[in-house]
Design a protein around this motif. Structure first.
Motif, PDB file in Angstrom:
ATOM      1  N   ALA A 161      15.922  56.752  38.658  1.00  0.00           N
ATOM      2  CA  ALA A 161      17.293  56.297  38.403  1.00  0.00           C
ATOM      3  C   ALA A 161      17.645  56.419  36.921  1.00  0.00           C
ATOM      4  CB  ALA A 161      17.467  54.852  38.855  1.00  0.00           C
ATOM      5  N   LYS A 162      16.630  56.386  36.063  1.00  0.00           N
ATOM      6  CA  LYS A 162      16.863  56.468  34.622  1.00  0.00           C
ATOM      7  C   LYS A 162      16.663  57.889  34.102  1.00  0.00           C
ATOM      8  CE  LYS A 162      15.369  51.710  33.965  1.00  0.00           C
ATOM      9  NZ  LYS A 162      14.842  51.429  35.299  1.00  0.00           N
ATOM     10  N   ILE A 163      15.615  58.549  34.573  1.00  0.00           N
ATOM     11  CA  ILE A 163      15.311  59.908  34.125  1.00  0.00           C
ATOM     12  C   ILE A 163      15.229  60.796  35.362  1.00  0.00           C
ATOM     13  CG2 ILE A 163      13.639  61.394  32.961  1.00  0.00           C
ATOM     14  CD1 ILE A 163      12.963  58.988  31.190  1.00  0.00           C
ATOM     15  N   GLN A 164      16.205  61.703  35.499  1.00  0.00           N
ATOM     16  CA  GLN A 164      16.287  62.534  36.691  1.00  0.00           C
ATOM     17  C   GLN A 164      15.359  63.741  36.637  1.00  0.00           C
ATOM     18  OE1 GLN A 164      19.314  61.514  35.097  1.00  0.00           O
ATOM     19  NE2 GLN A 164      19.257  59.767  36.472  1.00  0.00           N
ATOM     20  N   LYS A 165      15.286  64.397  35.481  1.00  0.00           N
ATOM     21  CA  LYS A 165      14.485  65.621  35.357  1.00  0.00           C
ATOM     22  C   LYS A 165      13.944  65.734  33.947  1.00  0.00           C
ATOM     23  CE  LYS A 165      18.096  68.036  37.196  1.00  0.00           C
ATOM     24  NZ  LYS A 165      18.953  69.195  37.302  1.00  0.00           N
ATOM     25  N   VAL A 166      12.770  66.370  33.859  1.00  0.00           N
ATOM     26  CA  VAL A 166      12.194  66.720  32.567  1.00  0.00           C
ATOM     27  C   VAL A 166      11.668  68.141  32.723  1.00  0.00           C
ATOM     28  CG1 VAL A 166      10.518  66.132  30.786  1.00  0.00           C
ATOM     29  CG2 VAL A 166      11.510  64.314  32.187  1.00  0.00           C
ATOM     30  N   HIS A 167      12.246  69.072  31.954  1.00  0.00           N
ATOM     31  CA  HIS A 167      11.887  70.493  32.049  1.00  0.00           C
ATOM     32  C   HIS A 167      11.189  70.952  30.780  1.00  0.00           C
ATOM     33  CE1 HIS A 167      14.292  71.204  35.628  1.00  0.00           C
ATOM     34  NE2 HIS A 167      15.289  70.544  35.061  1.00  0.00           N
ATOM     35  N   LEU A 168      10.223  71.820  30.958  1.00  0.00           N
ATOM     36  CA  LEU A 168       9.562  72.474  29.838  1.00  0.00           C
ATOM     37  C   LEU A 168      10.282  73.787  29.578  1.00  0.00           C
ATOM     38  CD1 LEU A 168       7.082  72.475  27.898  1.00  0.00           C
ATOM     39  CD2 LEU A 168       5.883  73.764  29.677  1.00  0.00           C
ATOM     40  N   HIS A 169      10.841  73.952  28.371  1.00  0.00           N
ATOM     41  CA  HIS A 169      11.556  75.181  28.016  1.00  0.00           C
ATOM     42  C   HIS A 169      10.676  76.183  27.284  1.00  0.00           C
ATOM     43  CE1 HIS A 169      15.807  74.719  29.140  1.00  0.00           C
ATOM     44  NE2 HIS A 169      15.499  73.447  29.165  1.00  0.00           N
ATOM     45  N   GLU A 170       9.794  75.668  26.429  1.00  0.00           N
ATOM     46  CA  GLU A 170       8.901  76.537  25.654  1.00  0.00           C
ATOM     47  C   GLU A 170       7.575  75.824  25.472  1.00  0.00           C
ATOM     48  OE1 GLU A 170      10.518  77.772  21.864  1.00  0.00           O
ATOM     49  OE2 GLU A 170      12.532  77.938  22.716  1.00  0.00           O
ATOM     50  N   GLY A 171       6.511  76.599  25.366  1.00  0.00           N
ATOM     51  CA  GLY A 171       5.201  76.026  25.087  1.00  0.00           C
ATOM     52  C   GLY A 171       4.507  75.537  26.343  1.00  0.00           C
ATOM     53  N   GLU A 172       3.615  74.595  26.158  1.00  0.00           N
ATOM     54  CA  GLU A 172       2.840  74.024  27.260  1.00  0.00           C
ATOM     55  C   GLU A 172       2.897  72.508  27.162  1.00  0.00           C
ATOM     56  OE1 GLU A 172      -1.154  75.525  27.543  1.00  0.00           O
ATOM     57  OE2 GLU A 172      -0.528  77.521  26.910  1.00  0.00           O
ATOM     58  N   TRP A 173       2.818  71.846  28.326  1.00  0.00           N
ATOM     59  CA  TRP A 173       2.779  70.389  28.336  1.00  0.00           C
ATOM     60  C   TRP A 173       1.614  69.925  27.470  1.00  0.00           C
ATOM     61  CZ3 TRP A 173       7.061  68.461  29.913  1.00  0.00           C
ATOM     62  CH2 TRP A 173       7.756  68.995  31.009  1.00  0.00           C
ATOM     63  N   GLY A 174       1.847  68.896  26.689  1.00  0.00           N
ATOM     64  CA  GLY A 174       0.791  68.298  25.891  1.00  0.00           C
ATOM     65  C   GLY A 174       0.498  68.983  24.579  1.00  0.00           C
ATOM     66  N   THR A 175       1.398  69.874  24.124  1.00  0.00           N
ATOM     67  CA  THR A 175       1.148  70.564  22.861  1.00  0.00           C
ATOM     68  C   THR A 175       2.319  70.395  21.892  1.00  0.00           C
ATOM     69  OG1 THR A 175       2.057  72.661  23.672  1.00  0.00           O
ATOM     70  CG2 THR A 175      -0.307  72.317  23.972  1.00  0.00           C
ATOM     71  N   SER A 176       1.979  70.252  20.624  1.00  0.00           N
ATOM     72  CA  SER A 176       3.010  70.200  19.587  1.00  0.00           C
ATOM     73  C   SER A 176       3.757  71.524  19.565  1.00  0.00           C
ATOM     74  CB  SER A 176       2.378  69.966  18.216  1.00  0.00           C
ATOM     75  OG  SER A 176       1.833  68.678  18.140  1.00  0.00           O
ATOM     76  N   GLY A 177       5.049  71.452  19.286  1.00  0.00           N
ATOM     77  CA  GLY A 177       5.885  72.644  19.240  1.00  0.00           C
ATOM     78  C   GLY A 177       6.553  72.972  20.555  1.00  0.00           C
ATOM     79  N   SER A 178       6.123  72.326  21.634  1.00  0.00           N
ATOM     80  CA  SER A 178       6.757  72.553  22.935  1.00  0.00           C
ATOM     81  C   SER A 178       8.190  72.026  22.908  1.00  0.00           C
ATOM     82  CB  SER A 178       5.985  71.840  24.048  1.00  0.00           C
ATOM     83  OG  SER A 178       4.699  72.385  24.166  1.00  0.00           O
ATOM     84  N   VAL A 179       9.045  72.633  23.712  1.00  0.00           N
ATOM     85  CA  VAL A 179      10.437  72.208  23.815  1.00  0.00           C
ATOM     86  C   VAL A 179      10.661  71.667  25.219  1.00  0.00           C
ATOM     87  CG1 VAL A 179      12.853  72.924  23.673  1.00  0.00           C
ATOM     88  CG2 VAL A 179      11.169  73.904  22.102  1.00  0.00           C
ATOM     89  N   ILE A 180      11.160  70.437  25.285  1.00  0.00           N
ATOM     90  CA  ILE A 180      11.362  69.726  26.541  1.00  0.00           C
ATOM     91  C   ILE A 180      12.823  69.321  26.651  1.00  0.00           C
ATOM     92  CG2 ILE A 180      10.741  67.665  27.859  1.00  0.00           C
ATOM     93  CD1 ILE A 180       8.080  67.639  26.314  1.00  0.00           C
ATOM     94  N   GLN A 181      13.384  69.442  27.855  1.00  0.00           N
ATOM     95  CA  GLN A 181      14.751  68.971  28.093  1.00  0.00           C
ATOM     96  C   GLN A 181      14.705  67.811  29.077  1.00  0.00           C
ATOM     97  OE1 GLN A 181      17.626  71.971  28.926  1.00  0.00           O
ATOM     98  NE2 GLN A 181      19.226  70.507  29.420  1.00  0.00           N
TER      99      GLN A 181
END
Length: 138
Positions: A24-44
């Protein structure tokens, strides 16, 4: 109360699971660049505050495993309509049998008429509570 390690891990490695924990608070979290768990990754993030949908695109600016903190720098989205810069730091601090979750919001307003991000602060507190409830049950 969930351990600091578990709480840190969900923001560090698995932020995309947060939408399952509090949809209800957070509908989606997408990875745009990089890999989960790494600095420099871009998340929406697609989130809802007070019935209004919002979007924030962030760079994972820093991950500090020793201090159990993750720093997100907002680069696009609704927050950038009111703020020149916006950074969110979430840190899980173990204290005996308890875990303190410390949120830091660093921001620069576009102008003096912009309000402080009090709604964002309330939002992250409620998200923390939902995550804690989920991790305790897991």
């Amino acid at each position: 109360m969930a351990s600091a390690d578990k709480f840190h891990e969900i923001f560090w490695c698995r932020p995309h699971h947060i939408s399952n924990v509090c949809p209800a608070k957070i509908q989606k979290v997408h990875l745009h660049e990089g890999e989960w768990g790494t600095s420099g990754s871009v998340i929406q993030w697609h989130y809802n505050i007070d019935g209004n949908d919002h979007v924030a695109k962030e760079i994972v600016e820093a991950i500090d495993e020793e201090n159990k903190s993750v720093t997100f720098k907002v680069i696009e989205g609704d927050l950038m309509k009111e703020y020149k810069s916006f950074r969110i730091i979430v840190q899980a601090i173990p204290k005996g049998d308890a875990t303190y979750v410390h949120w830091t919001l660093e921001y620069e307003k576009l102008n003096k008429d912009v309000l402080a991000p009090i709604k964002i602060l309330g939002f992250v507190v409620h998200v923390s509570e939902d995550i804690d409830d989920h991790l305790v049950q897991a």
